[in-house]
Design a protein around this motif. Structure first.
Motif, PDB file in Angstrom:
ATOM      1  N   THR A  42      16.555 -18.080  12.641  1.00 29.75           N
ATOM      2  CA  THR A  42      15.514 -17.782  11.650  1.00 29.75           C
ATOM      3  C   THR A  42      14.413 -16.908  12.229  1.00 29.75           C
ATOM      4  O   THR A  42      13.817 -16.093  11.525  1.00 29.75           O
ATOM      5  CB  THR A  42      14.894 -19.103  11.136  1.00 29.75           C
ATOM      6  OG1 THR A  42      15.916 -19.889  10.549  1.00 29.75           O
ATOM      7  CG2 THR A  42      13.796 -18.854  10.132  1.00 29.75           C
ATOM      8  N   MET A  43      14.109 -17.047  13.510  1.00 22.76           N
ATOM      9  CA  MET A  43      12.930 -16.401  14.086  1.00 22.76           C
ATOM     10  C   MET A  43      13.065 -14.890  14.263  1.00 22.76           C
ATOM     11  O   MET A  43      12.088 -14.168  14.101  1.00 22.76           O
ATOM     12  CB  MET A  43      12.579 -17.034  15.427  1.00 22.76           C
ATOM     13  CG  MET A  43      12.023 -18.431  15.307  1.00 22.76           C
ATOM     14  SD  MET A  43      10.728 -18.613  14.057  1.00 22.76           S
ATOM     15  CE  MET A  43       9.581 -17.365  14.542  1.00 22.76           C
ATOM     16  N   TYR A  44      14.233 -14.390  14.576  1.00 16.90           N
ATOM     17  CA  TYR A  44      14.339 -12.954  14.853  1.00 16.90           C
ATOM     18  C   TYR A  44      14.079 -12.089  13.621  1.00 16.90           C
ATOM     19  O   TYR A  44      13.398 -11.072  13.736  1.00 16.90           O
ATOM     20  CB  TYR A  44      15.657 -12.642  15.570  1.00 16.90           C
ATOM     21  CG  TYR A  44      15.587 -13.166  16.985  1.00 16.90           C
ATOM     22  CD1 TYR A  44      14.919 -12.452  17.974  1.00 16.90           C
ATOM     23  CD2 TYR A  44      16.109 -14.404  17.319  1.00 16.90           C
ATOM     24  CE1 TYR A  44      14.800 -12.942  19.273  1.00 16.90           C
ATOM     25  CE2 TYR A  44      15.993 -14.909  18.612  1.00 16.90           C
ATOM     26  CZ  TYR A  44      15.336 -14.174  19.572  1.00 16.90           C
ATOM     27  OH  TYR A  44      15.210 -14.667  20.855  1.00 16.90           O
ATOM     28  N   PRO A  45      14.526 -12.490  12.427  1.00 22.44           N
ATOM     29  CA  PRO A  45      14.113 -11.717  11.239  1.00 22.44           C
ATOM     30  C   PRO A  45      12.597 -11.763  11.009  1.00 22.44           C
ATOM     31  O   PRO A  45      11.999 -10.777  10.565  1.00 22.44           O
ATOM     32  CB  PRO A  45      14.872 -12.390  10.092  1.00 22.44           C
ATOM     33  CG  PRO A  45      16.057 -13.007  10.739  1.00 22.44           C
ATOM     34  CD  PRO A  45      15.574 -13.447  12.109  1.00 22.44           C
ATOM     35  N   VAL A  46      11.967 -12.884  11.330  1.00 20.15           N
ATOM     36  CA  VAL A  46      10.507 -12.994  11.206  1.00 20.15           C
ATOM     37  C   VAL A  46       9.841 -11.998  12.153  1.00 20.15           C
ATOM     38  O   VAL A  46       8.941 -11.246  11.760  1.00 20.15           O
ATOM     39  CB  VAL A  46      10.030 -14.441  11.496  1.00 20.15           C
ATOM     40  CG1 VAL A  46       8.509 -14.514  11.590  1.00 20.15           C
ATOM     41  CG2 VAL A  46      10.559 -15.405  10.454  1.00 20.15           C
ATOM     42  N   LEU A  47      10.289 -11.972  13.397  1.00 19.13           N
ATOM     43  CA  LEU A  47       9.715 -11.048  14.383  1.00 19.13           C
ATOM     44  C   LEU A  47       9.942  -9.590  13.972  1.00 19.13           C
ATOM     45  O   LEU A  47       9.028  -8.767  14.076  1.00 19.13           O
ATOM     46  CB  LEU A  47      10.315 -11.318  15.761  1.00 19.13           C
ATOM     47  CG  LEU A  47       9.934 -12.668  16.380  1.00 19.13           C
ATOM     48  CD1 LEU A  47      10.828 -12.966  17.573  1.00 19.13           C
ATOM     49  CD2 LEU A  47       8.473 -12.711  16.749  1.00 19.13           C
ATOM     50  N   ARG A  48      11.133  -9.274  13.476  1.00 25.07           N
ATOM     51  CA  ARG A  48      11.420  -7.899  13.043  1.00 25.07           C
ATOM     52  C   ARG A  48      10.530  -7.502  11.870  1.00 25.07           C
ATOM     53  O   ARG A  48      10.024  -6.379  11.812  1.00 25.07           O
ATOM     54  CB  ARG A  48      12.893  -7.746  12.662  1.00 25.07           C
ATOM     55  CG  ARG A  48      13.804  -7.581  13.863  1.00 25.07           C
ATOM     56  CD  ARG A  48      15.184  -7.114  13.462  1.00 25.07           C
ATOM     57  NE  ARG A  48      15.888  -8.037  12.594  1.00 25.07           N
ATOM     58  CZ  ARG A  48      16.623  -9.060  13.009  1.00 25.07           C
ATOM     59  NH1 ARG A  48      16.754  -9.304  14.309  1.00 25.07           N
ATOM     60  NH2 ARG A  48      17.240  -9.831  12.148  1.00 25.07           N
ATOM     61  N   ARG A  49      10.353  -8.419  10.912  1.00 27.43           N
ATOM     62  CA  ARG A  49       9.512  -8.122   9.750  1.00 27.43           C
ATOM     63  C   ARG A  49       8.054  -7.888  10.167  1.00 27.43           C
ATOM     64  O   ARG A  49       7.402  -6.937   9.721  1.00 27.43           O
ATOM     65  CB  ARG A  49       9.601  -9.251   8.722  1.00 27.43           C
ATOM     66  CG  ARG A  49       8.815  -8.964   7.460  1.00 27.43           C
ATOM     67  CD  ARG A  49       8.888 -10.057   6.405  1.00 27.43           C
ATOM     68  NE  ARG A  49       8.391 -11.325   6.906  1.00 27.43           N
ATOM     69  CZ  ARG A  49       9.163 -12.348   7.241  1.00 27.43           C
ATOM     70  NH1 ARG A  49      10.469 -12.278   7.133  1.00 27.43           N
ATOM     71  NH2 ARG A  49       8.623 -13.469   7.682  1.00 27.43           N
ATOM     72  N   LEU A  50       7.534  -8.756  11.034  1.00 26.62           N
ATOM     73  CA  LEU A  50       6.143  -8.584  11.486  1.00 26.62           C
ATOM     74  C   LEU A  50       5.978  -7.270  12.237  1.00 26.62           C
ATOM     75  O   LEU A  50       4.947  -6.600  12.099  1.00 26.62           O
ATOM     76  CB  LEU A  50       5.725  -9.771  12.356  1.00 26.62           C
ATOM     77  CG  LEU A  50       5.482 -11.078  11.599  1.00 26.62           C
ATOM     78  CD1 LEU A  50       5.352 -12.243  12.572  1.00 26.62           C
ATOM     79  CD2 LEU A  50       4.257 -10.965  10.709  1.00 26.62           C
ATOM     80  N   LYS A  51       6.983  -6.882  12.992  1.00 25.19           N
ATOM     81  CA  LYS A  51       6.929  -5.601  13.706  1.00 25.19           C
ATOM     82  C   LYS A  51       7.004  -4.440  12.721  1.00 25.19           C
ATOM     83  O   LYS A  51       6.270  -3.455  12.834  1.00 25.19           O
ATOM     84  CB  LYS A  51       8.048  -5.507  14.735  1.00 25.19           C
ATOM     85  CG  LYS A  51       7.961  -4.232  15.551  1.00 25.19           C
ATOM     86  CD  LYS A  51       9.031  -4.141  16.605  1.00 25.19           C
ATOM     87  CE  LYS A  51       8.845  -2.812  17.340  1.00 25.19           C
ATOM     88  NZ  LYS A  51      10.042  -2.349  17.953  1.00 25.19           N
ATOM     89  N   LYS A  52       7.875  -4.546  11.735  1.00 26.23           N
ATOM     90  CA  LYS A  52       8.039  -3.487  10.726  1.00 26.23           C
ATOM     91  C   LYS A  52       6.716  -3.179  10.030  1.00 26.23           C
ATOM     92  O   LYS A  52       6.406  -2.030   9.744  1.00 26.23           O
ATOM     93  CB  LYS A  52       9.086  -3.923   9.702  1.00 26.23           C
ATOM     94  CG  LYS A  52       9.277  -2.958   8.562  1.00 26.23           C
ATOM     95  CD  LYS A  52      10.302  -3.475   7.571  1.00 26.23           C
ATOM     96  CE  LYS A  52      10.417  -2.547   6.379  1.00 26.23           C
ATOM     97  NZ  LYS A  52      11.361  -3.067   5.373  1.00 26.23           N
TER      98      LYS A  52
END
Length: 105
Positions: A42-52
């Motif tokens: 679950t966490m890696y999509p969260v990190l990618r979205r926050l970076k995006k």
């Protein structure tokens, strides 16, 4: 725990962790897993979205022959974190009001 955690709560938790120090994905995930039951994936999509959305930036650090990607909160991320903190207090107070009932005067 039976409550579901939406994107905003996870974003809030990630930003709060990174407010104190830069960290890499696995370490962030482990910190969140100490208190919230989520799957590690679950966490890696969260990190990618926050970076995006420019709330996080990344940099790589060599570690045991490979690169470890670190996440760092940006000024935009700090602003969002402050908004989340403010909204969280309001939300928490409203839920406490309902659960605990009106205070005796």
């Amino acid at each position: 725990m039976i409550f579901q955690y939406g994107n905003q709560v996870l974003d809030f938790c990630v930003l709060a962790i990174l407010e104190h120090q830069d960290s890499y994905g696995y370490e962030i995930t482990q910190r969140i897993l100490e208190t919230i039951e989520i799957s590690e994936s679950t966490m890696y999509p969260v990190l990618r979205r926050l970076k995006k959305y420019n709330h996080l930036e990344t940099y790589d650090v060599p570690y045991q022959g490979r690169n470890r990607r670190y996440y760092k909160i940006t000024d935009s991320g700090k602003e969002l974190l402050e908004l989340y903190k403010s909204d969280w207090e309001i939300y928490k107070d409203k839920i406490d009001y309902i659960v605990k009932g009106e205070e005796d005067e």
